[in-house]
Design an enzyme around this catalytic site. Structure first.
Site, PDB file in Angstrom:
ATOM      1  N   ASP A   8       0.879  -1.164   0.000  1.00 40.86           N
ATOM      2  CA  ASP A   8       0.000   0.000   0.000  1.00 40.86           C
ATOM      3  C   ASP A   8       0.922   1.222   0.000  1.00 40.86           C
ATOM      4  O   ASP A   8       2.122   1.101   0.280  1.00 40.86           O
ATOM      5  CB  ASP A   8      -0.868  -0.046   1.267  1.00 40.86           C
ATOM      6  CG  ASP A   8      -1.694   1.203   1.442  1.00 40.86           C
ATOM      7  OD1 ASP A   8      -2.365   1.616   0.475  1.00 40.86           O
ATOM      8  OD2 ASP A   8      -1.672   1.789   2.552  1.00 40.86           O
ATOM      9  N   LEU A   9       0.382   2.384  -0.328  1.00 36.75           N
ATOM     10  CA  LEU A   9       1.238   3.583  -0.379  1.00 36.75           C
ATOM     11  C   LEU A   9       1.122   4.424   0.901  1.00 36.75           C
ATOM     12  O   LEU A   9       2.032   4.454   1.732  1.00 36.75           O
ATOM     13  CB  LEU A   9       0.856   4.419  -1.606  1.00 36.75           C
ATOM     14  CG  LEU A   9       1.581   5.758  -1.732  1.00 36.75           C
ATOM     15  CD1 LEU A   9       3.057   5.564  -2.043  1.00 36.75           C
ATOM     16  CD2 LEU A   9       0.936   6.616  -2.830  1.00 36.75           C
ATOM     17  N   ASP A  10      -0.040   5.097   1.028  1.00 36.14           N
ATOM     18  CA  ASP A  10      -0.227   6.045   2.130  1.00 36.14           C
ATOM     19  C   ASP A  10      -0.218   5.323   3.472  1.00 36.14           C
ATOM     20  O   ASP A  10      -1.057   4.465   3.727  1.00 36.14           O
ATOM     21  CB  ASP A  10      -1.572   6.780   1.969  1.00 36.14           C
ATOM     22  CG  ASP A  10      -1.634   7.600   0.689  1.00 36.14           C
ATOM     23  OD1 ASP A  10      -0.715   8.400   0.457  1.00 36.14           O
ATOM     24  OD2 ASP A  10      -2.613   7.446  -0.070  1.00 36.14           O
ATOM     25  N   THR A  16       1.951   9.901   4.393  1.00 35.94           N
ATOM     26  CA  THR A  16       0.990  10.867   3.865  1.00 35.94           C
ATOM     27  C   THR A  16      -0.365  10.760   4.545  1.00 35.94           C
ATOM     28  O   THR A  16      -1.201  11.650   4.394  1.00 35.94           O
ATOM     29  CB  THR A  16       0.782  10.650   2.347  1.00 35.94           C
ATOM     30  OG1 THR A  16       0.813   9.241   2.123  1.00 35.94           O
ATOM     31  CG2 THR A  16       1.851  11.340   1.534  1.00 35.94           C
ATOM     32  N   LYS A  44      -9.016   5.554   6.002  1.00 33.82           N
ATOM     33  CA  LYS A  44      -7.782   4.974   5.483  1.00 33.82           C
ATOM     34  C   LYS A  44      -8.104   3.885   4.468  1.00 33.82           C
ATOM     35  O   LYS A  44      -8.864   2.972   4.759  1.00 33.82           O
ATOM     36  CB  LYS A  44      -6.926   4.414   6.619  1.00 33.82           C
ATOM     37  CG  LYS A  44      -6.345   5.524   7.492  1.00 33.82           C
ATOM     38  CD  LYS A  44      -5.364   4.997   8.505  1.00 33.82           C
ATOM     39  CE  LYS A  44      -4.766   6.160   9.302  1.00 33.82           C
ATOM     40  NZ  LYS A  44      -4.006   5.679  10.467  1.00 33.82           N
ATOM     41  N   SER A 114      -2.647   0.803  -4.386  1.00 33.97           N
ATOM     42  CA  SER A 114      -3.125   1.966  -3.622  1.00 33.97           C
ATOM     43  C   SER A 114      -4.447   2.490  -4.160  1.00 33.97           C
ATOM     44  O   SER A 114      -4.704   2.419  -5.360  1.00 33.97           O
ATOM     45  CB  SER A 114      -2.078   3.087  -3.729  1.00 33.97           C
ATOM     46  OG  SER A 114      -2.598   4.310  -3.250  1.00 33.97           O
ATOM     47  N   ALA A 115      -5.258   3.066  -3.274  1.00 33.89           N
ATOM     48  CA  ALA A 115      -6.516   3.685  -3.689  1.00 33.89           C
ATOM     49  C   ALA A 115      -6.303   5.089  -4.230  1.00 33.89           C
ATOM     50  O   ALA A 115      -7.204   5.694  -4.813  1.00 33.89           O
ATOM     51  CB  ALA A 115      -7.469   3.750  -2.496  1.00 33.89           C
ATOM     52  N   LYS A 145     -11.240  -0.815  -1.742  1.00 34.65           N
ATOM     53  CA  LYS A 145     -11.040  -1.681  -0.589  1.00 34.65           C
ATOM     54  C   LYS A 145     -12.233  -1.499   0.341  1.00 34.65           C
ATOM     55  O   LYS A 145     -12.670  -0.370   0.499  1.00 34.65           O
ATOM     56  CB  LYS A 145      -9.740  -1.282   0.135  1.00 34.65           C
ATOM     57  CG  LYS A 145      -8.486  -1.361  -0.765  1.00 34.65           C
ATOM     58  CD  LYS A 145      -7.271  -0.716  -0.073  1.00 34.65           C
ATOM     59  CE  LYS A 145      -6.084  -0.649  -1.047  1.00 34.65           C
ATOM     60  NZ  LYS A 145      -4.906   0.045  -0.489  1.00 34.65           N
ATOM     61  N   GLU A 169      -0.222  -3.352   4.543  1.00 33.60           N
ATOM     62  CA  GLU A 169      -1.295  -2.362   4.674  1.00 33.60           C
ATOM     63  C   GLU A 169      -1.312  -1.703   6.052  1.00 33.60           C
ATOM     64  O   GLU A 169      -1.042  -2.352   7.050  1.00 33.60           O
ATOM     65  CB  GLU A 169      -2.648  -3.079   4.526  1.00 33.60           C
ATOM     66  CG  GLU A 169      -3.270  -3.007   3.167  1.00 33.60           C
ATOM     67  CD  GLU A 169      -3.784  -1.619   2.798  1.00 33.60           C
ATOM     68  OE1 GLU A 169      -3.811  -0.719   3.658  1.00 33.60           O
ATOM     69  OE2 GLU A 169      -4.161  -1.453   1.629  1.00 33.60           O
ATOM     70  N   ASP A 170      -1.680  -0.417   6.088  1.00 33.50           N
ATOM     71  CA  ASP A 170      -1.892   0.259   7.374  1.00 33.50           C
ATOM     72  C   ASP A 170      -3.381   0.440   7.664  1.00 33.50           C
ATOM     73  O   ASP A 170      -3.739   0.946   8.727  1.00 33.50           O
ATOM     74  CB  ASP A 170      -1.226   1.639   7.385  1.00 33.50           C
ATOM     75  CG  ASP A 170      -1.930   2.618   6.464  1.00 33.50           C
ATOM     76  OD1 ASP A 170      -2.282   2.217   5.328  1.00 33.50           O
ATOM     77  OD2 ASP A 170      -2.154   3.768   6.877  1.00 33.50           O
TER      78      ASP A 170
HETATM   79  C1  BG6 Z   1      -5.648   5.977   0.214  1.00 34.70           C
HETATM   80  C2  BG6 Z   1      -5.689   6.714   1.526  1.00 34.70           C
HETATM   81  O1  BG6 Z   1      -4.363   5.469   0.023  1.00 34.70           O
HETATM   82  O2  BG6 Z   1      -5.970   6.842  -0.860  1.00 34.70           O
HETATM   83  C3  BG6 Z   1      -7.027   7.416   1.689  1.00 34.70           C
HETATM   84  O3  BG6 Z   1      -5.502   5.794   2.585  1.00 34.70           O
HETATM   85  C4  BG6 Z   1      -7.290   8.305   0.481  1.00 34.70           C
HETATM   86  O4  BG6 Z   1      -7.010   8.165   2.877  1.00 34.70           O
HETATM   87  C5  BG6 Z   1      -7.248   7.463  -0.783  1.00 34.70           C
HETATM   88  O5  BG6 Z   1      -8.564   8.927   0.582  1.00 34.70           O
HETATM   89  C6  BG6 Z   1      -7.524   8.272  -2.040  1.00 34.70           C
HETATM   90  O6  BG6 Z   1      -6.473   9.186  -2.218  1.00 34.70           O
HETATM   91  P1  BG6 Z   1      -6.450  10.348  -3.257  1.00 34.70           P
HETATM   92  O7  BG6 Z   1      -4.992  10.764  -3.246  1.00 34.70           O
HETATM   93  O8  BG6 Z   1      -6.859   9.796  -4.587  1.00 34.70           O
HETATM   94  O9  BG6 Z   1      -7.372  11.411  -2.792  1.00 34.70           O
HETATM   95 MG    MG Z   2      -2.762   3.189   3.548  1.00 34.94          MG
END
Ligand code: BG6
Ligand code: MG
Length: 215
Positions: A8-10, A16, A44, A114-115, A145, A169-170
């Site tokens: 996962d990224l964030d 972030t 998240k 990542s989302a 997710k 994943e976090d």
């Molecule tokens: C996920 C985060 O990685 O990305 C969420 O955990 C975030 O908090 C989602 O809303 C969407 O991110 P973005 O950058 O497309 O607004």
């Molecule tokens: Mg995350």
């Protein structure tokens, strides 16, 4: 045998998650909606629009036009992008670079799952974009997710099975997505919250890849 690691990224590669929270918090304040870090846990791993809808539901907002929602989502994202303008390699979370290197040394493929629609931009800021064999983000998916789609697309891109892959994943919802798709998982953060992970770590720096032998 594990053949791939899907990151996962964030909140896993880079911290972030706190900037997402700050940007949503300031939007919630503007709307007069109470919003705390505890409620933020629910955001998240979910998409930008789903996050906005969640905050609106906290404020008992019954109806808002798609157009107005879009404006709010855009303004949150502009604020978020402002908060991450200076993002650089120093913001990579402890242990991440070591894990990536260990994967390479052991011939284990790596993907991003990542989302976020900002994922590629963030990986570029961190100078990590070339490290990934496959990148699947919020621009490639139609389901969010806890649906496993993002990880399934990553595994497909890598040519591995879910049962040969581990997701890091976090987010609780991210771990649910991993489970729903039949992936192994490592939860990074509070083990009480992330109690469905196969392995729990406070930080990737707390273990090396030998921990995968536990799976
Ligand atoms: C996920 C985060 O990685 O990305 C969420 O955990 C975030 O908090 C989602 O809303 C969407 O991110 P973005 O950058 O497309 O607004
Ligand atoms: Mg995350």
């Amino acid at each position: 045998k594990i053949k791939a690691v899907i990151f996962d990224l964030d909140g896993v590669i880079v911290d972030t998650a706190k900037y997402h929270y700050l940007a949503w918090k300031s939007l919630a304040d503007q709307l007069g909606i109470p919003f705390s870090e505890r409620e933020n846990e629910n955001l998240k791993g979910i998409s930008r629009m789903d996050s906005l809808n969640f905050i609106l539901s906290l404020g008992d907002v019954q109806y808002m036009s798609q157009d107005d929602k879009m404006k709010l989502a855009i303004s949150k994202n502009l604020h978020y992008l402002e908060l991450i303008t200076d993002l650089n390699r120093e913001d990579i979370l402890p242990g991440t670079l070591e894990w990536i290197q260990e994967c390479k040394d052991n011939n284990i493929k790596i993907a991003l799952g990542s989302a976020s629609k900002n994922a590629r931009r963030i990986l570029e800021s961190l100078d990590l974009i070339d490290q990934f064999d496959v990148i699947i983000d919020g621009t490639n998916t139609t389901k969010t997710k806890p649906d496993p789609q993002v990880f399934e697309l990553a595994a497909k891109g890598l040519g591995v099975k879910a049962s040969e892959s581990v997701v890091i994943e976090d987010a609780y919802k991210g771990l649910e997505a991993a489970k729903n798709g039949g992936f192994y998982s490592i939860g990074i953060g509070d083990p009480e919250i992330l109690n469905i992970a196969d392995i729990n770590l406070r930080s990737l720096s707390d273990a090396d890849m030998n921990i995968l032998e536990k799976l």
